[in-house]
Every structure is written in structure tokens, then in C-alpha cells.
Design a protein around this motif. Structure first.
Motif, PDB file in Angstrom:
ATOM      1  N   GLU A  68       0.868  -1.182   0.113  1.00 57.86           N
ATOM      2  CA  GLU A  68      -0.215   0.035  -0.101  1.00 57.86           C
ATOM      3  C   GLU A  68       0.881   1.102  -0.021  1.00 57.86           C
ATOM      4  OE1 GLU A  68      -2.941  -0.511   3.069  1.00 57.86           O
ATOM      5  OE2 GLU A  68      -4.022  -1.867   2.016  1.00 57.86           O
ATOM      6  N   ARG A  69       1.926   1.327   0.691  1.00 56.92           N
ATOM      7  CA  ARG A  69       2.834   2.494   0.535  1.00 56.92           C
ATOM      8  C   ARG A  69       3.470   2.825  -0.668  1.00 56.92           C
ATOM      9  NH1 ARG A  69       4.951   6.239  -0.129  1.00 56.92           N
ATOM     10  NH2 ARG A  69       6.501   7.511   0.965  1.00 56.92           N
ATOM     11  N   ALA A  70       3.939   1.227  -1.085  1.00 58.06           N
ATOM     12  CA  ALA A  70       4.527   1.594  -2.558  1.00 58.06           C
ATOM     13  C   ALA A  70       3.676   2.293  -3.868  1.00 58.06           C
ATOM     14  CB  ALA A  70       5.084   0.275  -3.034  1.00 58.06           C
ATOM     15  N   SER A  71       2.403   1.656  -3.278  1.00 65.11           N
ATOM     16  CA  SER A  71       1.300   2.114  -4.502  1.00 65.11           C
ATOM     17  C   SER A  71       1.207   3.676  -4.427  1.00 65.11           C
ATOM     18  CB  SER A  71       0.093   1.693  -4.061  1.00 65.11           C
ATOM     19  OG  SER A  71      -0.603   2.034  -3.003  1.00 65.11           O
ATOM     20  N   LYS A  72       1.516   4.359  -3.522  1.00 67.63           N
ATOM     21  CA  LYS A  72       1.400   6.012  -3.513  1.00 67.63           C
ATOM     22  C   LYS A  72       2.591   6.485  -4.422  1.00 67.63           C
ATOM     23  CE  LYS A  72      -0.612   6.008   1.189  1.00 67.63           C
ATOM     24  NZ  LYS A  72      -0.578   6.499   2.692  1.00 67.63           N
ATOM     25  N   SER A  73       3.662   5.552  -4.484  1.00 69.04           N
ATOM     26  CA  SER A  73       4.566   6.368  -5.513  1.00 69.04           C
ATOM     27  C   SER A  73       4.956   5.570  -6.616  1.00 69.04           C
ATOM     28  CB  SER A  73       5.696   6.518  -4.692  1.00 69.04           C
ATOM     29  OG  SER A  73       6.547   5.423  -4.302  1.00 69.04           O
ATOM     30  N   LEU A  74       4.514   4.374  -6.954  1.00 64.36           N
ATOM     31  CA  LEU A  74       4.531   3.674  -8.072  1.00 64.36           C
ATOM     32  C   LEU A  74       3.244   3.273  -8.550  1.00 64.36           C
ATOM     33  CD1 LEU A  74       7.092   0.821  -6.522  1.00 64.36           C
ATOM     34  CD2 LEU A  74       7.560   2.882  -7.970  1.00 64.36           C
ATOM     35  N   ARG A  75       3.388   3.554 -10.038  1.00 64.91           N
ATOM     36  CA  ARG A  75       2.252   3.098 -10.770  1.00 64.91           C
ATOM     37  C   ARG A  75       1.932   1.825 -11.335  1.00 64.91           C
ATOM     38  NH1 ARG A  75       2.001   8.426 -14.335  1.00 64.91           N
ATOM     39  NH2 ARG A  75       2.639   6.751 -15.762  1.00 64.91           N
ATOM     40  N   GLU A  76       0.785   1.426 -11.224  1.00 64.46           N
ATOM     41  CA  GLU A  76       0.460  -0.017 -12.152  1.00 64.46           C
ATOM     42  C   GLU A  76       1.244  -1.086 -11.661  1.00 64.46           C
ATOM     43  OE1 GLU A  76      -0.184   0.018 -16.214  1.00 64.46           O
ATOM     44  OE2 GLU A  76       0.067   2.179 -16.459  1.00 64.46           O
ATOM     45  N   LEU A  77       1.295  -1.204 -10.115  1.00 62.09           N
ATOM     46  CA  LEU A  77       1.800  -2.470  -9.457  1.00 62.09           C
ATOM     47  C   LEU A  77       1.173  -3.792  -9.980  1.00 62.09           C
ATOM     48  CD1 LEU A  77       1.915  -1.378  -5.780  1.00 62.09           C
ATOM     49  CD2 LEU A  77       3.649  -1.217  -7.569  1.00 62.09           C
ATOM     50  N   ARG A  78       1.970  -4.980 -10.168  1.00 67.42           N
ATOM     51  CA  ARG A  78       1.266  -6.116 -10.844  1.00 67.42           C
ATOM     52  C   ARG A  78       1.482  -7.173  -9.967  1.00 67.42           C
ATOM     53  NH1 ARG A  78      -1.065  -4.251 -15.476  1.00 67.42           N
ATOM     54  NH2 ARG A  78      -0.040  -3.007 -16.439  1.00 67.42           N
ATOM     55  N   VAL A  79       2.429  -7.313  -9.286  1.00 67.71           N
ATOM     56  CA  VAL A  79       2.459  -8.686  -8.363  1.00 67.71           C
ATOM     57  C   VAL A  79       3.405  -8.231  -7.278  1.00 67.71           C
ATOM     58  CG1 VAL A  79       3.346 -10.920  -8.534  1.00 67.71           C
ATOM     59  CG2 VAL A  79       2.332 -10.086 -10.697  1.00 67.71           C
ATOM     60  N   ALA A  80       3.224  -8.871  -6.181  1.00 65.23           N
ATOM     61  CA  ALA A  80       3.924  -8.842  -5.026  1.00 65.23           C
ATOM     62  C   ALA A  80       4.253 -10.434  -4.633  1.00 65.23           C
ATOM     63  CB  ALA A  80       3.471  -8.200  -3.755  1.00 65.23           C
ATOM     64  N   GLU A  81       5.667 -10.404  -4.519  1.00 66.49           N
ATOM     65  CA  GLU A  81       6.020 -11.985  -4.184  1.00 66.49           C
ATOM     66  C   GLU A  81       6.594 -11.622  -2.886  1.00 66.49           C
ATOM     67  OE1 GLU A  81       9.365 -15.277  -5.341  1.00 66.49           O
ATOM     68  OE2 GLU A  81       9.053 -13.419  -6.610  1.00 66.49           O
ATOM     69  N   VAL A  82       6.117 -12.702  -1.863  1.00 66.87           N
ATOM     70  CA  VAL A  82       6.600 -12.631  -0.322  1.00 66.87           C
ATOM     71  C   VAL A  82       7.917 -13.618  -0.657  1.00 66.87           C
ATOM     72  CG1 VAL A  82       6.433 -13.571   1.844  1.00 66.87           C
ATOM     73  CG2 VAL A  82       4.479 -12.392   0.665  1.00 66.87           C
ATOM     74  N   VAL A  83       9.255 -12.917  -0.244  1.00 66.31           N
ATOM     75  CA  VAL A  83      10.406 -13.649  -0.456  1.00 66.31           C
ATOM     76  C   VAL A  83      11.058 -14.086   0.962  1.00 66.31           C
ATOM     77  CG1 VAL A  83      11.023 -12.929  -2.621  1.00 66.31           C
ATOM     78  CG2 VAL A  83      11.677 -11.530  -0.535  1.00 66.31           C
ATOM     79  N   GLU A  84      10.495 -13.381   2.141  1.00 68.60           N
ATOM     80  CA  GLU A  84      11.026 -13.624   3.419  1.00 68.60           C
ATOM     81  C   GLU A  84      10.274 -13.046   4.605  1.00 68.60           C
ATOM     82  OE1 GLU A  84      15.370 -12.465   5.745  1.00 68.60           O
ATOM     83  OE2 GLU A  84      15.399 -12.714   3.269  1.00 68.60           O
ATOM     84  N   GLN A  85      10.255 -13.609   5.781  1.00 66.31           N
ATOM     85  CA  GLN A  85       9.628 -13.240   6.897  1.00 66.31           C
ATOM     86  C   GLN A  85      10.430 -13.372   8.075  1.00 66.31           C
ATOM     87  OE1 GLN A  85       6.215 -15.758   6.276  1.00 66.31           O
ATOM     88  NE2 GLN A  85       4.566 -14.076   5.911  1.00 66.31           N
ATOM     89  N   ASP A  86      10.307 -12.318   8.722  1.00 66.26           N
ATOM     90  CA  ASP A  86      11.025 -12.656  10.298  1.00 66.26           C
ATOM     91  C   ASP A  86      10.509 -11.734  11.270  1.00 66.26           C
ATOM     92  OD1 ASP A  86      11.877  -9.892   9.856  1.00 66.26           O
ATOM     93  OD2 ASP A  86      13.793 -10.300   9.093  1.00 66.26           O
ATOM     94  N   LEU A  87      11.087 -11.703  12.275  1.00 64.12           N
ATOM     95  CA  LEU A  87      10.395 -11.220  13.628  1.00 64.12           C
ATOM     96  C   LEU A  87      11.315 -10.176  14.322  1.00 64.12           C
ATOM     97  CD1 LEU A  87       8.791 -14.311  15.314  1.00 64.12           C
ATOM     98  CD2 LEU A  87       7.376 -12.526  14.189  1.00 64.12           C
ATOM     99  N   VAL A  88      11.062  -9.147  14.870  1.00 70.62           N
ATOM    100  CA  VAL A  88      11.802  -8.249  15.845  1.00 70.62           C
ATOM    101  C   VAL A  88      11.420  -8.810  17.350  1.00 70.62           C
ATOM    102  CG1 VAL A  88      12.320  -6.060  16.517  1.00 70.62           C
ATOM    103  CG2 VAL A  88      11.892  -6.322  14.047  1.00 70.62           C
ATOM    104  N   ILE A  89      12.395  -9.241  17.870  1.00 70.03           N
ATOM    105  CA  ILE A  89      12.353  -9.857  19.212  1.00 70.03           C
ATOM    106  C   ILE A  89      12.976  -9.040  20.224  1.00 70.03           C
ATOM    107  CG2 ILE A  89      12.582 -11.704  20.598  1.00 70.03           C
ATOM    108  CD1 ILE A  89      12.309 -13.470  18.355  1.00 70.03           C
TER     109      ILE A  89
END
Length: 71
Positions: free
Chosen positions: A28-49
Motif C-alpha cells: 500500500e505504501r509503494a502504491s503511493k509512489s509507483l504506478r501500475e503495480l502488478r505482482v508482489a511476491e513474499v520472499v522472506e519473513q522475520d520477527l523483531v524480538i
């Protein structure tokens, strides 16, 4: 018909609630400055502990959008 070119950028979203909300925040933040978003691929997930407790969920996504560079 011209060929289309897409650019891919890597973003990291954060959320105090979930990985899904972290990914959504990044897109959603990227869509404020980039037009015509097509696909988002999740490549990594982590936690702040901190002190044994989860403070934040972080999701790294690769987002593609239509490239409109000069010929």
C-alpha cells in the motif's frame, strides 16, 4: 502492439500484528509512489524480538510494476 517491460523492487513492510499486515503495508505504501503495480511476491519473513517478546513482524516482498522509461 509494443512489448511491456516490468521493473522489480524489494521492500520490507512491518506490522505489530502479523506478516500479512506487514506485506500489505509495504504494497500500500509503494502504491503511493509507483504506478501500475502488478505482482508482489513474499520472499522472506522475520520477527523483531526484544526481551523474549515479539515486537514486530517483518515481511520482505518483491513488487513488480510497469516500467515507463524513455526509449
Amino acid at each position: 502492439m509494443p512489448n511491456n517491460i516490468y521493473k522489480v523492487v524489494e521492500l520490507i513492510g512491518t506490522s505489530e500484528e502479523s506478516w500479512e499486515k506487514a506485506a500489505k503495508a509495504a504494497v500500500e505504501r509503494a502504491s503511493k509512489s509507483l504506478r501500475e503495480l502488478r505482482v508482489a511476491e513474499v520472499v522472506e519473513q522475520d520477527l523483531v524480538i526484544e526481551n523474549g517478546k515479539v515486537l514486530a513482524y517483518r515481511t520482505k516482498v518483491k513488487v513488480s510494476f510497469k516500467y515507463e522509461g524513455k526509449d
